[in-house]
Structures are given as C-alpha cells and as structure tokens.
Design an enzyme around this catalytic site. Structure first.
Site, PDB file in Angstrom:
ATOM      1  N   ASP A   1       0.819  -1.166  -0.065  1.00  0.00           N
ATOM      2  CA  ASP A   1       0.111   0.150   0.028  1.00  0.00           C
ATOM      3  C   ASP A   1       0.859   1.384  -0.092  1.00  0.00           C
ATOM      4  O   ASP A   1       0.423   2.139  -0.866  1.00  0.00           O
ATOM      5  CB  ASP A   1      -1.146  -0.028   1.451  1.00  0.00           C
ATOM      6  CG  ASP A   1      -1.999  -1.014   1.050  1.00  0.00           C
ATOM      7  OD1 ASP A   1      -2.230  -1.469  -0.064  1.00  0.00           O
ATOM      8  OD2 ASP A   1      -2.587  -1.241   2.088  1.00  0.00           O
TER       9      ASP A   1
ATOM     10  N   SER B   1     -17.165 -22.673 -29.442  1.00  0.00           N
ATOM     11  CA  SER B   1     -17.462 -23.473 -28.267  1.00  0.00           C
ATOM     12  C   SER B   1     -16.875 -24.655 -28.390  1.00  0.00           C
ATOM     13  O   SER B   1     -16.263 -25.034 -29.533  1.00  0.00           O
ATOM     14  CB  SER B   1     -18.780 -23.416 -28.047  1.00  0.00           C
ATOM     15  OG  SER B   1     -19.501 -23.819 -28.915  1.00  0.00           O
TER      16      SER B   1
ATOM     17  N   LYS C   1     -11.487 -27.093 -17.053  1.00  0.00           N
ATOM     18  CA  LYS C   1     -12.633 -26.322 -17.752  1.00  0.00           C
ATOM     19  C   LYS C   1     -13.049 -25.373 -16.519  1.00  0.00           C
ATOM     20  O   LYS C   1     -14.005 -25.501 -15.893  1.00  0.00           O
ATOM     21  CB  LYS C   1     -13.621 -27.279 -18.301  1.00  0.00           C
ATOM     22  CG  LYS C   1     -14.581 -26.470 -19.036  1.00  0.00           C
ATOM     23  CD  LYS C   1     -15.600 -27.402 -19.894  1.00  0.00           C
ATOM     24  CE  LYS C   1     -16.184 -26.710 -20.919  1.00  0.00           C
ATOM     25  NZ  LYS C   1     -17.172 -25.572 -20.458  1.00  0.00           N
TER      26      LYS C   1
ATOM     27  N   ASP D   1     -15.013 -22.640 -14.662  1.00  0.00           N
ATOM     28  CA  ASP D   1     -16.736 -22.770 -14.801  1.00  0.00           C
ATOM     29  C   ASP D   1     -16.875 -20.918 -14.358  1.00  0.00           C
ATOM     30  O   ASP D   1     -17.140 -20.879 -13.313  1.00  0.00           O
ATOM     31  CB  ASP D   1     -17.280 -23.484 -13.919  1.00  0.00           C
ATOM     32  CG  ASP D   1     -18.740 -23.384 -14.202  1.00  0.00           C
ATOM     33  OD1 ASP D   1     -19.342 -22.932 -15.046  1.00  0.00           O
ATOM     34  OD2 ASP D   1     -19.594 -24.131 -13.418  1.00  0.00           O
TER      35      ASP D   1
ATOM     36  N   CYS E   1     -44.651 -16.088  15.274  1.00  0.00           N
ATOM     37  CA  CYS E   1     -43.498 -16.728  15.376  1.00  0.00           C
ATOM     38  C   CYS E   1     -43.642 -18.482  15.653  1.00  0.00           C
ATOM     39  O   CYS E   1     -44.466 -18.574  16.568  1.00  0.00           O
ATOM     40  CB  CYS E   1     -42.289 -16.272  16.714  1.00  0.00           C
ATOM     41  SG  CYS E   1     -41.020 -17.321  16.814  1.00  0.00           S
TER      42      CYS E   1
ATOM     43  N   CYS F   1     -42.363 -19.013  19.445  1.00  0.00           N
ATOM     44  CA  CYS F   1     -42.721 -18.463  20.570  1.00  0.00           C
ATOM     45  C   CYS F   1     -44.134 -17.803  20.336  1.00  0.00           C
ATOM     46  O   CYS F   1     -44.498 -16.896  21.462  1.00  0.00           O
ATOM     47  CB  CYS F   1     -41.764 -17.375  21.029  1.00  0.00           C
ATOM     48  SG  CYS F   1     -41.430 -16.006  20.014  1.00  0.00           S
TER      49      CYS F   1
ATOM     50  N   CYS G   1     -38.918 -12.379  14.150  1.00  0.00           N
ATOM     51  CA  CYS G   1     -39.687 -12.423  15.521  1.00  0.00           C
ATOM     52  C   CYS G   1     -38.862 -11.469  16.184  1.00  0.00           C
ATOM     53  O   CYS G   1     -37.524 -11.495  16.281  1.00  0.00           O
ATOM     54  CB  CYS G   1     -39.291 -13.580  15.940  1.00  0.00           C
ATOM     55  SG  CYS G   1     -39.445 -14.040  17.635  1.00  0.00           S
TER      56      CYS G   1
ATOM     57  N   CYS H   1     -36.821 -15.374  22.425  1.00  0.00           N
ATOM     58  CA  CYS H   1     -37.207 -16.515  21.780  1.00  0.00           C
ATOM     59  C   CYS H   1     -36.484 -17.706  21.762  1.00  0.00           C
ATOM     60  O   CYS H   1     -35.211 -17.514  21.418  1.00  0.00           O
ATOM     61  CB  CYS H   1     -37.753 -16.094  20.201  1.00  0.00           C
ATOM     62  SG  CYS H   1     -37.959 -17.423  19.113  1.00  0.00           S
TER      63      CYS H   1
HETATM   64  S1  IVH Z   1     -10.570 -23.597 -25.001  1.00  0.00           S
HETATM   65  C1  IVH Z   1     -11.113 -22.965 -29.582  1.00  0.00           C
HETATM   66  N1  IVH Z   1     -10.103 -23.907 -22.802  1.00  0.00           N
HETATM   67  O1  IVH Z   1     -15.501 -23.583 -22.042  1.00  0.00           O
HETATM   68  C2  IVH Z   1     -11.085 -23.339 -28.190  1.00  0.00           C
HETATM   69  N2  IVH Z   1     -12.257 -23.309 -22.963  1.00  0.00           N
HETATM   70  O2  IVH Z   1     -17.680 -24.337 -24.957  1.00  0.00           O
HETATM   71  C3  IVH Z   1     -11.893 -22.417 -27.133  1.00  0.00           C
HETATM   72  N3  IVH Z   1     -13.642 -22.853 -21.125  1.00  0.00           N
HETATM   73  O3  IVH Z   1     -16.752 -20.915 -24.324  1.00  0.00           O
HETATM   74  C4  IVH Z   1     -12.024 -22.746 -25.704  1.00  0.00           C
HETATM   75  N4  IVH Z   1     -12.217 -23.449 -19.603  1.00  0.00           N
HETATM   76  O4  IVH Z   1     -15.432 -20.479 -22.189  1.00  0.00           O
HETATM   77  C5  IVH Z   1     -11.083 -23.620 -23.518  1.00  0.00           C
HETATM   78  N5  IVH Z   1      -9.339 -24.484 -20.475  1.00  0.00           N
HETATM   79  C6  IVH Z   1     -10.344 -24.059 -21.077  1.00  0.00           C
HETATM   80  C7  IVH Z   1     -11.506 -23.851 -20.914  1.00  0.00           C
HETATM   81  C8  IVH Z   1     -12.630 -23.271 -21.752  1.00  0.00           C
HETATM   82  C9  IVH Z   1     -13.286 -23.147 -19.648  1.00  0.00           C
HETATM   83  C10 IVH Z   1     -15.038 -22.645 -21.612  1.00  0.00           C
HETATM   84  C11 IVH Z   1     -14.915 -21.471 -22.390  1.00  0.00           C
HETATM   85  C12 IVH Z   1     -15.832 -21.983 -23.835  1.00  0.00           C
HETATM   86  C13 IVH Z   1     -16.429 -23.109 -23.035  1.00  0.00           C
HETATM   87  C14 IVH Z   1     -16.633 -24.114 -23.988  1.00  0.00           C
END
Ligand code: IVH
Length: 694
Positions: A59, A104, A137, A139, A435, A438, A453, A458
């Site tokens: 900081d 995707s 992957k 999320d 409640c 009570c 309540c 209570c």
């Molecule tokens: S690769 C061309 N790697 O999963 C390759 N996707 O439908 C593009 N996601 O929309 C995706 N972790 O948002 C890739 N390690 C990872 C990922 C990943 C999450 C998501 C991404 C994509 C969806 C797949």
C-alpha cells in the site's frame, strides 16, 4: 515477465522505494522503476498467489506512486498500476468484433466419448497416438483480450462468438490481468487471448452471505456471480468483487514470422505465464494417448472439490499446433479439442412442504422440504427459500417440480420452478403471522424482505446464537455440536451464552451417551475456548453485519472489547471497512445493557476481552507458504494454521511450486503425491512442523 534473476533486484528496489527520505526529484526520474516494482508485487500476489511484501508495504508503494502522479500528471502512462482504479461509469457496453471467432467446445461425458473422439482425431491425422494437453474447464464467464504493442487495449465478453460486449474498464479491475505485457519480446505486435473470469468459492460464499444479510436473493453459483459482475456499469463496484482471470488460449497473433518459436498449446500456456498471465501451467498435464487422458480425468474429478474455484470439467487439446491446423474445425467447434464434463450438479425434484425456521437474529426463513435427490454425491432434501421475494421471483408453489443445483461445496439452490408442469393441485406457500416457536407476532421492517420475530428471548434465537457462538469459525468449541446444545437447552442448562461456561458436568456424566472421556474432552474444549483471540469472540457474538473480516479489523482497533460501548457511531466509522450500516449495528448492540452485562460476565468467567495486536511483518515465517494435508494428531488444523499466520506465514489452498512446506498428517492422499514431484517443497510431519514453529 519477472524472470527469476530479476526477483532479487526488484525486491531490493522495492525496499529502497519504501524509504520515506527519498527526494521527489529522484522519484520522478525513477517513476517507471517504481511502477515496475508495483507490477511485480501485483503479479506475485494475484497471479502467483505468493506475495513478497506485507500488505501495508505494498500500500505504501502504491500510495507513493499515486502521490507523484497526482503532482506531475504528465508522467502518467496508460499502463500505470494506478490506471486500473475503478473510476468510470459505462453508460452502455458497445459491441466489439472479435479478431477471430470464439468457438465453443464439443462435450464428452465418459470414457467411450473420449475414445470415439480420439479415434477420429487419429484417423484424420494419420497417427497411431496423439499427444494431448489436459487442463481444467473453468466454470466462469469467458472473455477475450486484445494486446497491441504490449498494451491491453480491449476486452470483451463472448457474446454470440463473433462479437461481444466491450468491458475493458471492468476487466482492468481484475488484478491478474496485466495492463501491459511484453509480447514484443516474442516479436508479437498484436495478440488476442482467451480466458475465463471467476469468483473463487470463498469470495462467492462471502458475496452470497452479504446478499442474504441485505435481504437480497443469493446467486446460484460463482459463474453467475462472475458474469453478473462483468456487466456492472460502475467499475468501482467491479473492483470490490475480487474477480480472478485464467487465460487458456492464444487465439490470434500478428507477429514477425521468424521470432516466435512456440509450436504447442502447452508451449503457448508457458509463454502466457512468462508474459505475466495466470495461465493453467501448474494445473495442466501433457500426456501421450487417450488412456492417459481418461485416467487423468478420473483422478482430477475426485479432486474437484479441493480446488479454490469451480471447474465443470476438463478440456483436452491436441498439443501440437501443426496437428491442430490439420484437424481444423467444424462450424461450431474445433476438432482438436473436446470438453470432458464432470457429473451434473443439478437435478429435478418435487416440493413437498415448506417449514419456517427462526434464525439467531429472529429472521423467519422458509425452508423447502423436497423429495430427497442425489446431486454430486450428496442427498439433498432441504433447501432454503430465503424470503417471500425469492418465492415470488421464482414462482414456487407446494407440489411444484423444481430444478435444484449444488455447486461444489456451495449450499444447494433452487434455480427455477416449472409452472408449466402444474396439475392444479399445487398450493400457494402461506406465511405465518406469528413466530412458529414463541408465537410472538412477526414484524417486517420496511426496508427488509424478511419477517422477524422481535423477541430476543425466543428459544429458537437463543439456541441459534449459542450454535453460532460455538461454531468452528467462532469460538470453535468441539464436542458441543448443534444436537447437544439443543438437548442441554431443553434440560434448562443452556439459557444464554455465559451458561456455556457453567455447564453441570457432574450431571452430564450421568447422561446416556456421554462417556467419561467425551465429558472430559468437552470440558477441556470449553476451557480452552476462553483463550481464543478477541476477533473470534467478536465474530461469535453474532452482531449483524460483523463477520470474520470485520471482527478482525475491530479487534485490531481496540484495546478491550468494552471500549466499543463508549464509542459513537462516527468514531466507529473511523475503523477500516466499517461503514454506516456496520457502525449502526455495533452501536445498537453495545447500547443494550444486557449485552454489555453478558460481556462483563464472560470476562469474569475467564474469557479474553483484551486485544492482542498482530504484528504485520517480521514474523519468523514471513514470506513462507504452508499447506496441511491428512489428519493431525496433536494440533487441530485451524490451530496449526493460526500458528503459521501468527508467525507471518501464509496458508495456500493447493500444491504448486509456490508452496514451501507441506505438513503431512495421517492418511494424506493426492496432495502428498503431487508435492513429492516438486523438489522445492519441504515435506514435514506434524512433529517436524511443531519443531519448526517453536
Ligand atoms: S478452449 C477454441 N479451454 O468452455 C477453443 N475453453 O464451450 C476455445 N472454457 O466458451 C475454448 N475453460 O469459455 C477452453 N481451459 C479451457 C476452458 C474453456 C473453460 C470455456 C470457454 C468456452 C467453453 C466451451
């Protein structure tokens, strides 16, 4: 970006900048060095999860940079760390075209799907065995970032894959996204990279607790929290959400042909890491052949809950770039990658009944009793419906079919109901007017969504307050679980918090189910809790809006807990992180004479009301990182972790090269195996740890 050989000099330089005697002219001349030090520490903290400075020192550096730039605005650069600062309000997010489409992935759910996919990929590439890179992957919410001439110039959401919403200002609030990255070292002038923005599980839990405190409906999962946060128009709010970003794909580069020497996906992740991005280099695994992929997927799924953030599967990518090109893509997804999705954590069930529970603050919460249904290895039979607004928003009636989600260790959540499946026998949920415990008439404060309540005495509130007081994050009194508290309350032994310290152990010994050993353990645990640090006691009191973090700040700001009873709301607001609402709540708590009397009684019973202020630096474990695995025999896990923190060390959540010590108890599993492969990690048993700390 910050090569190992530079680390020492950057650290020394940072320490020099901490010298308050430095001349202003020197600072102006060396402003870029100061910025670099700050970038370096941001990277250590947010990307490597391994800070080299105390928070207060960081900081100090940051404030110094702010001060000089304020004095001489002409020296500000667009990638200065100060330029993240969430000032700015986006009226409307503009649409921006991606340089290359965001595709995707095809999904797979079991070994057969993977075997099929591998067979096709081998046929197309005319090879017997392929090399794969497997990684989590994530999320969260997908993002695309463009860097030009080393500067972060634009960031977007996925949108329809061709164009997304431009959210650059919001993405600049995420500290693991560097404002500049030296792509030019690789001969790259322009790059488009892809990744995922996440809110980690711990932050998500706090975030939801906060929403519930404010009577707002909580969110179903961290993914919704991340994507919702990215669409907030006020960047200063985004900055407070503590979002994180993983970068996993180099989608496009414009480069001098002969300078770039990256020919595999794993190599590109390595390059991104070197450039300062949080790419999954520590989580990924490069393997040969699909069987090794299948084995890795199985073991990784078992460890899913150990990660600090949510993943919904793994992504398997053909490692070699030339092969990726050969395999090409369909209209929707690349043939060189596939997602392996973990078992669903959603299920449908039927709402049988609604019960009403009274919490420690008197809030009356409707709880859905559903037909028991297994989700991700746990049977769910009961789910909070939060409040009337939530029921209305989700249009829920008794007899309805519901979609239920359980995201990781997050509490189960009702995603939606299906009104279209109603048969006509469903019933509206009727709220009680008194409640259920009570019978005191319920009240509904105007600004709140919950009914309360108003009776502090209570029985339900009294019991819930004691359950909270003794819980793990509060006074941590093991052996006095929910069931015993309820039993001892029914027997008239537990009437209020001080009565916990006056239990009649001779009578308890006579009770069925209480052996001599368990009674001694309970007695010892209660006695030991008297020495808990003040912040735990503050948290244990259950003052509204005062959770663990605020409790820590308060404990650092007073010498004795009862000092708070003498402070005005304005004085309380002087404390870090204490705003109007929190100050008002603390003030209300301490203006009740019975609360002050309870605290005085607790002190006379031997509890610690004095604050022992923590030293922020100089501990003997300063800068060292620890992780515990397996069951400890002599220490409780929380106790051992507190010992580390009290000595300046830090607890990490997973095994990686950032870890210095893995402390191994009984039945240690995968963490130990992983740590054995990283030479720099010292593995100690509990005795070794105790020696180290003493
Ligand atoms: S690769 C061309 N790697 O999963 C390759 N996707 O439908 C593009 N996601 O929309 C995706 N972790 O948002 C890739 N390690 C990872 C990922 C990943 C999450 C998501 C991404 C994509 C969806 C797949």
């Amino acid at each position: 970006m910050f090569q190992t050989e530079n680390i020492k000099s950057l650290q020394e330089q940072s320490k020099r900048f901490l010298d308050p005697a430095l001349e202003e002219s020197f600072l102006i001349d060396h402003i870029e060095d100061l910025r670099n030090c700050i970038r370096f520490h941001e990277h250590r903290y947010y990307v490597m999860n391994d800070p080299l400075l105390a928070d207060a020192e960081f900081d100090q550096l940051y404030k110094l940079l702010e001060k000089i730039e304020k004095k001489v605005p002409s020296i500000i650069t667009s990638d200065s760390p100060t330029q993240r600062v969430g000032v700015g309000f986006t009226k409307q997010f503009n649409t921006a075209q991606h340089l290359v489409p965001m595709l995707s992935l095809e999904n797979s759910y079991d070994a057969d799907d993977l075997l099929d996919w591998d067979r096709k990929a081998r046929e197309l590439s005319a090879l017997n065995e392929l090399e794969y890179c497997v990684e989590p992957k994530f999320d969260g919410a997908s993002i695309s970032l463009i860097y030009e001439n080393d500067l972060f110039v634009r960031g977007t959401t996925r949108g329809d894959g061709i164009a997304g919403e431009e959210i650059t200002l919001n993405l600049k609030q995420i500290k693991s996204i560097p404002l500049s990255a030296p792509f030019s070292k690789y001969g790259i002038q322009q790059a488009e990279i892809r990744g995922e923005v996440l809110m980690n599980k711990k932050n998500f839990q706090h975030f939801n607790e906060n929403l519930i405190e404010q009577n707002l409906p909580p969110l179903a999962n961290p993914r919704n929290a991340a994507s919702g946060s990215l669409r907030i128009k006020d960047a200063s709010i985004v900055a407070k959400r503590n979002l994180e970003a993983f970068i996993y794909h180099l989608a496009y580069i414009n480069a001098d042909d002969n300078e770039i020497d990256i020919n595999s996906h794993a190599g590109s992740l390595e390059m991104l890491w070197q450039l300062g991005f949080r790419s999954p280099v520590q989580e990924m695994k490069v393997v040969k052949g699909i069987q090794a992929v299948i084995d890795f997927c199985k073991t990784f799924e078992e460890k899913r809950d150990e990660l600090p953030y949510e993943i919904d599967g793994l992504v398997i990518k053909v490692n070699d770039f030339a092969l990726q090109e050969k395999l090409g893509m369909t209209t929707h997804h690349p043939r060189w990658a596939i997602a392996y999705k973990f078992k669903a954590r959603q299920a449908t069930s039927k709402l049988i009944n609604v019960e009403f529970q009274v919490g420690r603050t008197g809030s009356v919460t409707p709880v859905a009793k559903i037909e028991p249904v297994p989700i991700g290895g746990v049977t769910v039979a009961s789910i909070s419906l939060h409040n009337q607004d939530f029921i209305k928003e989700k249009d829920i009636q008794i007899g309805d079919t519901l979609l239920v989600e359980r995201a990781g260790d997050v509490i189960p959540y009702i995603v939606k109901s299906f009104p279209e499946l109603r048969k006509g026998s469903e019933k509206e949920i009727a709220f009680p007017s008194v409640c259920p415990i009570c019978q005191t008439p319920l009240i509904k404060p105007e600004e709140e969504a919950v009914w309360r309540c108003p009776n502090d005495l209570c029985d339900a509130q009294v019991v819930e307050r004691m359950i909270h007081f003794t819980s793990k994050d509060a006074m941590d009194i093991r052996g006095l679980g929910d069931a015993n508290i309820r039993k001892f309350h029914e027997l008239g032994w537990l009437k209020n918090i001080p009565s916990i310290y006056k239990l009649p152990f001779d009578s308890i010994k006579q009770m069925e189910g209480f052996g001599a050993k368990s009674v001694t353990n309970l007695h010892d645990a209660i006695e030991k809790s008297k020495q808990q640090p003040l912040y735990r006691l503050i948290n244990a009191l259950g003052i509204r809006y005062v959770g663990e973090t605020t409790a820590k700040t308060i404990a650092q700001s007073v010498d004795h807990l009862l000092d708070l009873s003498k402070m005005t709301e304005e004085e309380l607001q002087q404390m870090e992180d204490v705003g109007v609402k929190v100050a008002n709540s603390i003030h209300q708590y301490f203006s009740k004479q019975e609360n002050v009397a309870t605290l005085a009684e607790l002190e006379s019973l031997g509890l610690q009301l004095h604050s022992i202020k923590k030293q922020s630096t100089g501990g003997r474990l300063e800068g060292k990182t620890f992780l515990f695995t397996g069951t400890l025999n002599q220490l409780k896990r929380s106790q051992a972790e507190e010992m580390v923190e009290a000595n300046g060390g830090k607890i990490l959540s997973g095994v990686s090269s950032k870890l210095d010590y893995l402390i191994v108890g009984e039945d240690a599993g995968s963490k130990l195996e992983k740590a054995k492969k990283i030479a720099s990690i010292q593995i100690l048993d509990e005795v070794g740890f105790i020696k180290l700390i003493s």
